[in-house]
Every structure is written in C-alpha cells, then in structure tokens.
Design an enzyme around this catalytic site. Structure first.
Site, PDB file in Angstrom:
ATOM      1  N   THR A  72       0.858  -1.233  -0.007  1.00 21.95           N
ATOM      2  CA  THR A  72      -0.098  -0.145   0.102  1.00 21.95           C
ATOM      3  C   THR A  72       0.807   1.083   0.086  1.00 21.95           C
ATOM      4  O   THR A  72       0.712   2.132  -0.862  1.00 21.95           O
ATOM      5  CB  THR A  72      -1.146  -0.083   1.382  1.00 21.95           C
ATOM      6  OG1 THR A  72      -1.734  -1.153   1.162  1.00 21.95           O
ATOM      7  CG2 THR A  72      -1.741   1.269   1.232  1.00 21.95           C
ATOM      8  N   ASN A 151      -5.166  -9.302  -8.343  1.00 24.53           N
ATOM      9  CA  ASN A 151      -5.340  -9.992  -7.313  1.00 24.53           C
ATOM     10  C   ASN A 151      -6.542 -10.925  -7.021  1.00 24.53           C
ATOM     11  O   ASN A 151      -6.710 -11.743  -6.269  1.00 24.53           O
ATOM     12  CB  ASN A 151      -5.265  -9.071  -5.934  1.00 24.53           C
ATOM     13  CG  ASN A 151      -5.918  -7.823  -6.082  1.00 24.53           C
ATOM     14  OD1 ASN A 151      -5.945  -6.883  -6.889  1.00 24.53           O
ATOM     15  ND2 ASN A 151      -7.034  -7.590  -4.922  1.00 24.53           N
ATOM     16  N   GLN A 179       1.138  -9.034  -6.379  1.00 26.87           N
ATOM     17  CA  GLN A 179       0.760 -10.726  -6.601  1.00 26.87           C
ATOM     18  C   GLN A 179       1.916 -11.369  -7.391  1.00 26.87           C
ATOM     19  O   GLN A 179       1.583 -12.858  -7.298  1.00 26.87           O
ATOM     20  CB  GLN A 179      -0.301 -10.670  -7.365  1.00 26.87           C
ATOM     21  CG  GLN A 179      -1.814 -10.080  -6.481  1.00 26.87           C
ATOM     22  CD  GLN A 179      -1.832 -11.011  -5.291  1.00 26.87           C
ATOM     23  OE1 GLN A 179      -1.551 -12.479  -5.623  1.00 26.87           O
ATOM     24  NE2 GLN A 179      -2.409 -10.653  -4.290  1.00 26.87           N
ATOM     25  N   SER A 199       5.516  -6.714  -1.853  1.00 28.22           N
ATOM     26  CA  SER A 199       5.141  -6.780  -0.440  1.00 28.22           C
ATOM     27  C   SER A 199       5.472  -8.044   0.116  1.00 28.22           C
ATOM     28  O   SER A 199       5.240  -9.012  -0.723  1.00 28.22           O
ATOM     29  CB  SER A 199       3.729  -6.555  -0.229  1.00 28.22           C
ATOM     30  OG  SER A 199       3.342  -6.569   0.859  1.00 28.22           O
ATOM     31  N   ALA A 200       6.325  -8.188   0.986  1.00 26.44           N
ATOM     32  CA  ALA A 200       6.885  -9.126   1.681  1.00 26.44           C
ATOM     33  C   ALA A 200       5.762 -10.459   1.958  1.00 26.44           C
ATOM     34  O   ALA A 200       5.801 -11.585   1.796  1.00 26.44           O
ATOM     35  CB  ALA A 200       7.851  -9.007   2.765  1.00 26.44           C
ATOM     36  N   HIS A 201       4.675  -9.977   2.562  1.00 25.80           N
ATOM     37  CA  HIS A 201       3.737 -10.922   3.236  1.00 25.80           C
ATOM     38  C   HIS A 201       2.966 -11.478   2.173  1.00 25.80           C
ATOM     39  O   HIS A 201       2.300 -12.554   2.513  1.00 25.80           O
ATOM     40  CB  HIS A 201       2.744 -10.174   4.137  1.00 25.80           C
ATOM     41  CG  HIS A 201       1.701  -9.494   3.813  1.00 25.80           C
ATOM     42  ND1 HIS A 201       0.117  -9.999   3.569  1.00 25.80           N
ATOM     43  CD2 HIS A 201       1.627  -8.389   3.210  1.00 25.80           C
ATOM     44  CE1 HIS A 201      -0.520  -9.143   2.884  1.00 25.80           C
ATOM     45  NE2 HIS A 201       0.107  -7.955   2.913  1.00 25.80           N
ATOM     46  N   THR A 237      13.092   5.051  11.172  1.00 26.63           N
ATOM     47  CA  THR A 237      14.211   3.952  11.473  1.00 26.63           C
ATOM     48  C   THR A 237      13.913   2.555  10.640  1.00 26.63           C
ATOM     49  O   THR A 237      12.746   2.365  10.584  1.00 26.63           O
ATOM     50  CB  THR A 237      14.219   3.525  12.802  1.00 26.63           C
ATOM     51  OG1 THR A 237      14.294   4.868  13.790  1.00 26.63           O
ATOM     52  CG2 THR A 237      14.939   2.375  13.404  1.00 26.63           C
ATOM     53  N   CYS A 325     -11.053  -6.674   0.600  1.00 31.25           N
ATOM     54  CA  CYS A 325     -11.532  -5.311   0.845  1.00 31.25           C
ATOM     55  C   CYS A 325     -13.122  -5.003   0.498  1.00 31.25           C
ATOM     56  O   CYS A 325     -13.472  -4.470   1.022  1.00 31.25           O
ATOM     57  CB  CYS A 325     -10.634  -4.226   0.301  1.00 31.25           C
ATOM     58  SG  CYS A 325      -8.937  -4.951   0.111  1.00 31.25           S
TER      59      CYS A 325
HETATM   60  C1  LIG Z   1      -1.997  -7.212  -1.006  1.00 32.33           C
HETATM   61  C2  LIG Z   1      -1.979  -6.231  -2.233  1.00 32.33           C
HETATM   62  C3  LIG Z   1      -1.872  -4.933  -2.042  1.00 32.33           C
HETATM   63  C4  LIG Z   1      -1.394  -4.149  -0.630  1.00 32.33           C
HETATM   64  O1  LIG Z   1      -0.152  -4.680  -0.041  1.00 32.33           O
HETATM   65  P1  LIG Z   1       0.076  -4.630   1.628  1.00 32.33           P
HETATM   66  O2  LIG Z   1       1.580  -4.940   1.791  1.00 32.33           O
HETATM   67  O3  LIG Z   1      -0.984  -5.318   2.216  1.00 32.33           O
HETATM   68  O4  LIG Z   1      -0.177  -3.073   1.993  1.00 32.33           O
HETATM   69  C5  LIG Z   1      -1.466  -4.190  -2.919  1.00 32.33           C
HETATM   70  N1  LIG Z   1      -1.560  -4.466  -4.148  1.00 32.33           N
HETATM   71  C6  LIG Z   1      -2.033  -5.658  -4.612  1.00 32.33           C
HETATM   72  C7  LIG Z   1      -2.336  -6.236  -5.789  1.00 32.33           C
HETATM   73  C8  LIG Z   1      -2.113  -6.501  -3.510  1.00 32.33           C
HETATM   74  O5  LIG Z   1      -2.601  -8.009  -3.900  1.00 32.33           O
END
Ligand SMILES: *Cc1c(COP(=O)(O)O)cnc(C)c1O
Length: 389
Positions: A72, A151, A179, A199-201, A237, A325
């Site tokens: 995000t 996504n 993705q 995004s790592a997660h 930081t 969402c």
């Molecule tokens: C999950 C997702 C995001 C948001 O990433 P976060 O690390 O959860 O803020 C943005 N774009 C896409 C396509 C996603 O799947």
C-alpha cells in the site's frame, strides 16, 4: 476438523526459514542501522545485504530500491510521489479500471487535487489493450500505472508491451507487482518499468514490509519526511528485522519458484477443469491461460459469495469472494464489474488461491465439499428456484 488455507492472495504464512533468519535481529542484533557503533553497523550490513538480494532478484541496482511498510505504501508513494514531482510538466495520469484499492484510492485523491485520471477498461478476460493505452496518452500525461497481475481474477497484463509504449513517449510507468513478485520471474528492464511495488507478506515474508523499485533518474516527491534514511527518500528507522525477512523470503522463492509454478499451475488447472464438471452453471473469471499459477476464480450462479465463503469456512476451508477489501462491503467487486459481469453474477464469485503449503489432498477435500455447499445454498436461493422451478 480439517483446516485448509486456500487464500494465499490475501496473505501467506511466514516461512519457518524466514522466521529463523529474522529472529537474531529482534534480539542480539537489534541495532539501529543509522547508528555509528558496532550494533548499528551490524544492522546496516544486514540492511544493505538484503537490498542487494532484492536488487539482484529483479535486475535492479541496490540504490534503486527503497524499503517501505508494504504494498500500500509503495503504491501510494509511486502515484503521489510522481504526481507531485511532475505537476509542472502535466496533470494527467492513466491507470486501469481493475487496480487494487492501494492505487484507485490515491488516484481518486489526486482527482480531488486537480489531476485528471483515465481509468482504462479491460476486455472480458481482464486484459488492458495497448491500443487503448496509446489513445489515452496526451501531452499532459506524466504517469501510467497498470498492475502486473490482478489480485482477484489473476489475469497477467502484458506489462513489457505497455511499458514500451510509455518508454517511447518518455512517460513514467509504474506496476503493482505485489501478486507476482516471488511467484513468477520479474526483471525490471524486460518489463520496461520505472517503478515497481512489492510486499513481503505475499511471498512468505513478514507483514508490514515491502519495497518500491525506483529506476535511476526517476523523480519522485519524498513521501515520508523526517530522518535521512533511504537517501532522504523515506524517513523512519529501518525495519531491519522485516527487511532481513523479506530478503530471506526472496532467497527461498528463487530456489523454489520453478517447481512451485509447475505444481501450483497443475492444481489450478485441475480446479478449472473439475469445478464446472461438479457444479453446473459456473463461469471462470480471468484469462484462461494468461493468469497467475495459483489463482482460480469462478462465479457460481444464483448464490452469494459471502454465504458460500462462510459455509466453506465451517468445513475448515478458507477462500475468498472478490478481494478481502470488497467482501466486507455490499458493492460488488469493481474488478468483476469491469470484466462485464452483472451485479448478481459478480456477487457470487469465489476466489481460490494456492501456495507453497497446498497439497493435492487439500484440493481433493475442496472438490468434495464445494458441490455440497453449492447444492445446499441453491436449494434455498429464490433466484435458483425462479430459474429451475
Ligand atoms: C495485497 C496487495 C496490496 C497491498 O499490499 P500490503 O502490503 O498489504 O499493503 C497491493 N496491491 C495488490 C495487488 C495486492 O494484492
């Protein structure tokens, strides 16, 4: 009860090897990477090694990587940063109608601030057309942002071609690769992109950490102001622990990507083939071939996605309807409407996303339970009764 996780597009579990790599940075190596003493230098080294790992993975230079708090923030940084850096040059931005909210919301915000935004439509499979993009470009266009893979429906965009169009016109091109990164090969030069979010997660790393790739020479207004971390481009930081986890997750993806693509796409294709055989009146959403190896999305007619989700949850199966969402609001997903579904069909969508820990037996269980759930819900559905009296 069995517990089966089929919602890897929402988030992934942290890989145990990632957790092991991170642990020392919570305890003995807790230093602030900006400190001059040995603790700081140890953290700084871990930070720069991680930056190199990510840069190498996407064909970038280390100084082109800025670590952020996730997808995000990276998306907001790219859009707002480019808009404010280039507002004297032009006020027009082009994006697509199927972006994640992390793009559409800042785009709407920029519209309120006087920018003009064009939202390119997509075809029935969710593809953006290069011709549409060419037609939308004006001499005021400063930024184009199109996601690498969607996504919800998993459609992969031809980013290399769209990026080439932008490059020829000298317009910045951003892609949200949240993705795809770690799931399919990515090279920023082959993709012709100036900015790329990750995004790592979403690839077995920790939550709350990500990065924005910024091609050398790309002007972006600073997003977070404060200290001079990340060469003054992003204050705060460093989340050294998270960044070390992100890099470890990349190393693991590098090793396993090829075999995971093979395994997951075989399971995906089994679902795409067998769901319509077991459940009548369904529609596959997204492109039949140009799609993420782990994504399956069907509209199941005459029932609500939400009821389906909850019934499956009671059987221990976790999947999603639309995106996380949109599923909490009554509006159907903007992505499903953009590919041309009517409201009722869009409300009955089911997204199944696979990952590293998915097994063939999970798919067997899912394929055994889904028809029962659908049958039960359709028996109670007035829509279904009207259609099949
Ligand atoms: C999950 C997702 C995001 C948001 O990433 P976060 O690390 O959860 O803020 C943005 N774009 C896409 C396509 C996603 O799947």
């Amino acid at each position: 009860m069995k517990k089966i996780y089929l919602d890897y597009a929402a988030t992934t579990p942290t890989d145990p090897e990632v957790m092991a790599a991170m642990e020392p940075y919570y305890f003995e190596r807790f230093g602030n990477a900006s400190s001059l003493h040995a603790y700081g230098q140890e953290a700084k080294k871990a930070l720069e090694d991680s930056r190199q790992t990510l840069a190498d993975f996407i064909g970038a230079k280390p100084e082109e990587i800025v670590f952020t708090s996730g997808g995000t923030e990276s998306d907001n940084f790219a859009l707002l940063g480019a808009a404010y850096a280039l507002e004297k040059k032009g006020n027009h931005i082009i994006t697509s109608a199927i972006e994640h909210h992390a793009i559409t919301e800042p785009a709407k915000f920029l519209e309120k601030k006087g920018f003009k935004v064009t939202y390119l439509g997509v075809d029935k499979d969710g593809l953006v057309s290069g011709d549409d993009l060419k037609k939308a470009i004006t001499d005021k266009t400063i930024l184009i942002s199109v996601m690498h893979a969607n996504n919800e429906i998993g459609t992969l965009q031809p980013i290399d071609q769209l990026g080439k169009i932008a490059k020829e016109k000298g317009i910045y091109f951003h892609t949200d690769a949240v993705q795809t990164l770690g799931h399919i090969p990515i090279n920023v030069d082959q993709l012709n992109v100036d900015l790329l979010s990750l995004s790592a997660h979403k690839f077995y790393g920790p939550k709350g950490v990500g990065a924005l790739y910024i091609r050398k020479g790309t002007r972006l207004e600073t997003f977070l102001r404060g200290g001079d971390q990340e060469r003054g481009r992003r204050a705060s930081t460093h989340n050294t622990t998270g960044i070390v986890g992100l890099a470890k997750a990349i190393e693991l993806c590098q090793k396993t990507m090829e075999s995971e693509i093979k395994f997951q796409s075989a399971l995906r294709d089994r679902l795409i083939k067998e769901i319509p055989l077991k459940v009548p009146e369904v529609r596959l959403n997204g492109h039949p071939q140009k799609r993420l190896p782990n994504n399956v999305n069907f509209s199941i007619k005459y029932i609500e996605g939400e009821s389906m989700l909850l019934s499956l949850d009671m059987l221990g199966i976790a999947c999603s309807t639309g995106s996380a969402c949109t599923s909490s609001s009554l509006e159907p997903s903007h992505v499903l409407l953009a590919i041309g579904l009517d409201h009722a069909t869009a409300h009955g969508s089911l997204r199944i996303t696979l990952g590293r820990f998915t097994r063939e037996s999970d798919i067997d269980y899912f394929l055994e339970k889904l028809p029962l759930v659908v049958q039960k819900l359709r028996a109670m559905s007035p829509l279904y009764e009207r259609k099949n009296p």
